[in-house]
Design a protein around this motif. Structure first.
Motif, PDB file in Angstrom:
ATOM      1  N   THR A 155       0.830  -1.215   0.000  1.00  0.00           N
ATOM      2  CA  THR A 155       0.000   0.000   0.000  1.00  0.00           C
ATOM      3  C   THR A 155       0.859   1.257   0.000  1.00  0.00           C
ATOM      4  N   GLY A 156       2.196   1.068  -0.119  1.00  0.00           N
ATOM      5  CA  GLY A 156       3.084   2.214  -0.259  1.00  0.00           C
ATOM      6  C   GLY A 156       3.776   2.668   1.008  1.00  0.00           C
ATOM      7  N   GLU A 157       3.605   1.951   2.088  1.00  0.00           N
ATOM      8  CA  GLU A 157       4.224   2.357   3.350  1.00  0.00           C
ATOM      9  C   GLU A 157       5.730   2.031   3.362  1.00  0.00           C
ATOM     10  N   THR A 158       6.465   2.840   4.110  1.00  0.00           N
ATOM     11  CA  THR A 158       7.872   2.550   4.390  1.00  0.00           C
ATOM     12  C   THR A 158       7.912   1.832   5.735  1.00  0.00           C
ATOM     13  N   VAL A 159       8.098   0.532   5.681  1.00  0.00           N
ATOM     14  CA  VAL A 159       7.955  -0.314   6.862  1.00  0.00           C
ATOM     15  C   VAL A 159       9.319  -0.637   7.450  1.00  0.00           C
ATOM     16  N   VAL A 160       9.424  -0.500   8.757  1.00  0.00           N
ATOM     17  CA  VAL A 160      10.602  -0.975   9.487  1.00  0.00           C
ATOM     18  C   VAL A 160      10.165  -2.074  10.439  1.00  0.00           C
ATOM     19  N   ARG A 161      10.770  -3.217  10.271  1.00  0.00           N
ATOM     20  CA  ARG A 161      10.563  -4.347  11.196  1.00  0.00           C
ATOM     21  C   ARG A 161      11.687  -4.264  12.211  1.00  0.00           C
ATOM     22  N   LEU A 162      11.355  -3.816  13.420  1.00  0.00           N
ATOM     23  CA  LEU A 162      12.348  -3.523  14.449  1.00  0.00           C
ATOM     24  C   LEU A 162      12.499  -4.735  15.366  1.00  0.00           C
ATOM     25  N   LYS A 163      13.699  -5.324  15.346  1.00  0.00           N
ATOM     26  CA  LYS A 163      13.925  -6.589  16.022  1.00  0.00           C
ATOM     27  C   LYS A 163      15.062  -6.457  17.038  1.00  0.00           C
ATOM     28  N   GLY A 164      14.931  -7.123  18.177  1.00  0.00           N
ATOM     29  CA  GLY A 164      15.997  -7.110  19.168  1.00  0.00           C
ATOM     30  C   GLY A 164      17.252  -7.764  18.620  1.00  0.00           C
ATOM     31  N   GLY A 165      18.413  -7.266  19.047  1.00  0.00           N
ATOM     32  CA  GLY A 165      19.671  -7.847  18.608  1.00  0.00           C
ATOM     33  C   GLY A 165      19.926  -7.600  17.141  1.00  0.00           C
ATOM     34  N   ASP A 166      20.240  -8.675  16.414  1.00  0.00           N
ATOM     35  CA  ASP A 166      20.493  -8.609  14.981  1.00  0.00           C
ATOM     36  C   ASP A 166      19.456  -9.451  14.255  1.00  0.00           C
ATOM     37  N   PRO A 167      18.898  -8.948  13.153  1.00  0.00           N
ATOM     38  CA  PRO A 167      17.836  -9.697  12.459  1.00  0.00           C
ATOM     39  C   PRO A 167      18.262 -11.065  11.955  1.00  0.00           C
ATOM     40  N   PHE A 168      19.572 -11.230  11.686  1.00  0.00           N
ATOM     41  CA  PHE A 168      20.043 -12.468  11.093  1.00  0.00           C
ATOM     42  C   PHE A 168      20.692 -13.412  12.098  1.00  0.00           C
ATOM     43  N   ILE A 169      20.596 -13.105  13.388  1.00  0.00           N
ATOM     44  CA  ILE A 169      21.092 -14.021  14.415  1.00  0.00           C
ATOM     45  C   ILE A 169      19.915 -14.386  15.313  1.00  0.00           C
ATOM     46  N   PHE A 170      19.297 -15.511  15.015  1.00  0.00           N
ATOM     47  CA  PHE A 170      18.141 -16.033  15.747  1.00  0.00           C
ATOM     48  C   PHE A 170      16.988 -15.039  15.789  1.00  0.00           C
ATOM     49  N   GLY A 171      16.879 -14.209  14.758  1.00  0.00           N
ATOM     50  CA  GLY A 171      15.801 -13.237  14.692  1.00  0.00           C
ATOM     51  C   GLY A 171      14.767 -13.550  13.628  1.00  0.00           C
ATOM     52  N   ARG A 172      14.898 -14.709  12.968  1.00  0.00           N
ATOM     53  CA  ARG A 172      14.005 -15.132  11.895  1.00  0.00           C
ATOM     54  C   ARG A 172      14.013 -14.160  10.721  1.00  0.00           C
ATOM     55  N   GLY A 173      15.083 -13.384  10.646  1.00  0.00           N
ATOM     56  CA  GLY A 173      15.210 -12.436   9.548  1.00  0.00           C
ATOM     57  C   GLY A 173      15.313 -13.114   8.196  1.00  0.00           C
ATOM     58  N   GLY A 174      15.975 -14.258   8.155  1.00  0.00           N
ATOM     59  CA  GLY A 174      16.093 -14.978   6.893  1.00  0.00           C
ATOM     60  C   GLY A 174      14.755 -15.396   6.335  1.00  0.00           C
ATOM     61  N   GLU A 175      13.870 -15.873   7.215  1.00  0.00           N
ATOM     62  CA  GLU A 175      12.530 -16.279   6.791  1.00  0.00           C
ATOM     63  C   GLU A 175      11.754 -15.070   6.263  1.00  0.00           C
ATOM     64  N   GLU A 176      11.906 -13.937   6.944  1.00  0.00           N
ATOM     65  CA  GLU A 176      11.154 -12.749   6.542  1.00  0.00           C
ATOM     66  C   GLU A 176      11.639 -12.201   5.202  1.00  0.00           C
ATOM     67  N   VAL A 177      12.950 -12.211   4.994  1.00  0.00           N
ATOM     68  CA  VAL A 177      13.487 -11.755   3.706  1.00  0.00           C
ATOM     69  C   VAL A 177      12.974 -12.633   2.570  1.00  0.00           C
ATOM     70  N   GLU A 178      12.985 -13.947   2.779  1.00  0.00           N
ATOM     71  CA  GLU A 178      12.495 -14.868   1.749  1.00  0.00           C
ATOM     72  C   GLU A 178      11.027 -14.592   1.420  1.00  0.00           C
ATOM     73  N   HIS A 179      10.216 -14.369   2.461  1.00  0.00           N
ATOM     74  CA  HIS A 179       8.784 -14.127   2.252  1.00  0.00           C
ATOM     75  C   HIS A 179       8.562 -12.811   1.507  1.00  0.00           C
ATOM     76  N   LEU A 180       9.278 -11.781   1.883  1.00  0.00           N
ATOM     77  CA  LEU A 180       9.111 -10.475   1.253  1.00  0.00           C
ATOM     78  C   LEU A 180       9.555 -10.501  -0.209  1.00  0.00           C
ATOM     79  N   ARG A 181      10.669 -11.143  -0.484  1.00  0.00           N
ATOM     80  CA  ARG A 181      11.140 -11.250  -1.868  1.00  0.00           C
ATOM     81  C   ARG A 181      10.138 -12.010  -2.730  1.00  0.00           C
ATOM     82  N   ALA A 182       9.584 -13.085  -2.160  1.00  0.00           N
ATOM     83  CA  ALA A 182       8.609 -13.874  -2.921  1.00  0.00           C
ATOM     84  C   ALA A 182       7.363 -13.061  -3.241  1.00  0.00           C
TER      85      ALA A 182
END
Length: 268
Positions: A87-114
């Motif tokens: 819908t055109g929003e600039t979204v920030v997914r704010l996660k504790g620590g680092d998104p790619f260290i036990f933050g499920r960031g990899g799953e989210e990137v895959e879903h968003l790209r798809a």
């Protein structure tokens, strides 16, 4: 899923690591991303002070995710990110620590790209690093540790999880520091497994609420791990560190307590 099945994204999503808790540990890039967001999806472990960098009109949605507690379903969070970006929003997914260290960031990137959504990632300081740094202990040391392993103590349902005995043998042979996330609830199994490959006298530190004013820590040996957790009532969120890099901490504590017996409590 074929990304061409979706309309081009008019908005974007940035996964931002908010660090271990101390808002002063945010990177400049993270601050800029937060300030540019029109929608922020915020995890439970993110310090509220971090949100001071958000624009006043930004919409803040708390999507709690904390080990051992009721959490917002991951599928719902991923769907919400896609909907807002499309819908055109600039979204920030704010996660504790680092998104790619036990933050499920990899799953989210895959879903968003798809889904055809533009996505970026901004790293944050992970709690495992902040925990040992707060004790003035390194993760690696030329004399004590030739590497470090970040490992989760929380397995996905139906997954057997980490082979702690095999990991302990590897850590002993290769001289590795073990940094265990989300391991409090399974500490007994972790201790039992690690003792199959590491000596009972191996130094251990447990750090709760790393980098925050309410941080507490305790030092023990691997053989004393569960008793130490119980005696000092250390709970989640905590990091468990195992390895000879902690020898310096043990020596410093012994020297301090010899000089002033009440100067350095086991848990502070």
């Amino acid at each position: 899923m074929n990304a061409t099945a979706f309309p081009p994204s008019r908005g974007s999503v940035t996964l931002v690591g908010a660090g271990p808790g101390d808002p002063e540990l945010l990177t400049l890039k993270a601050v800029k991303a937060i300030a540019s967001a029109t929608v922020l999806l915020v995890d439970d472990l993110v310090n509220d002070a971090v949100l001071a960098h958000a624009r006043p009109e930004a919409r803040i949605i708390h999507v709690g995710k904390r080990g051992g507690c009721a959490s917002t379903p991951q599928a719902f969070i991923e769907k919400l990110m896609v909907q807002q970006a499309l819908t055109g929003e600039t979204v920030v997914r704010l996660k504790g620590g680092d998104p790619f260290i036990f933050g499920r960031g990899g799953e989210e990137v895959e879903h968003l790209r798809a889904a055809g959504v533009a996505v970026q990632v901004v790293n944050g300081i992970t709690a495992g690093l902040a925990a040992v740094t707060s004790l003035q202990v390194p993760l690696t040391h030329r004399e004590h540790a030739h590497g470090v392993v970040f490992v989760t103590g929380h397995a996905k349902p139906g997954d057997p999880g980490t082979d702690w005995a095999a990991l302990a043998q590897c850590a002993h042979q290769a001289r590795l520091t073990l940094v265990i996330y989300m391991g409090i609830s399974s500490a007994a199994d972790i201790q039992q497994g690690l003792l199959q490959g590491l000596p009972a006298h191996t130094p251990v530190a447990i750090v709760q609420h790393a980098s925050l004013p309410q941080q507490r820590h305790a030092q023990a040996t691997l053989g004393e791990l569960c008793d130490t957790l119980s005696v000092h009532r250390l709970g989640s969120p905590s990091i468990i560190v195992v390895g000879d890099v902690l020898q310096g901490l043990a020596a410093a504590q012994s020297a301090s307590m010899a000089a002033e017996p009440d100067a350095w409590p086991v848990a502070a």
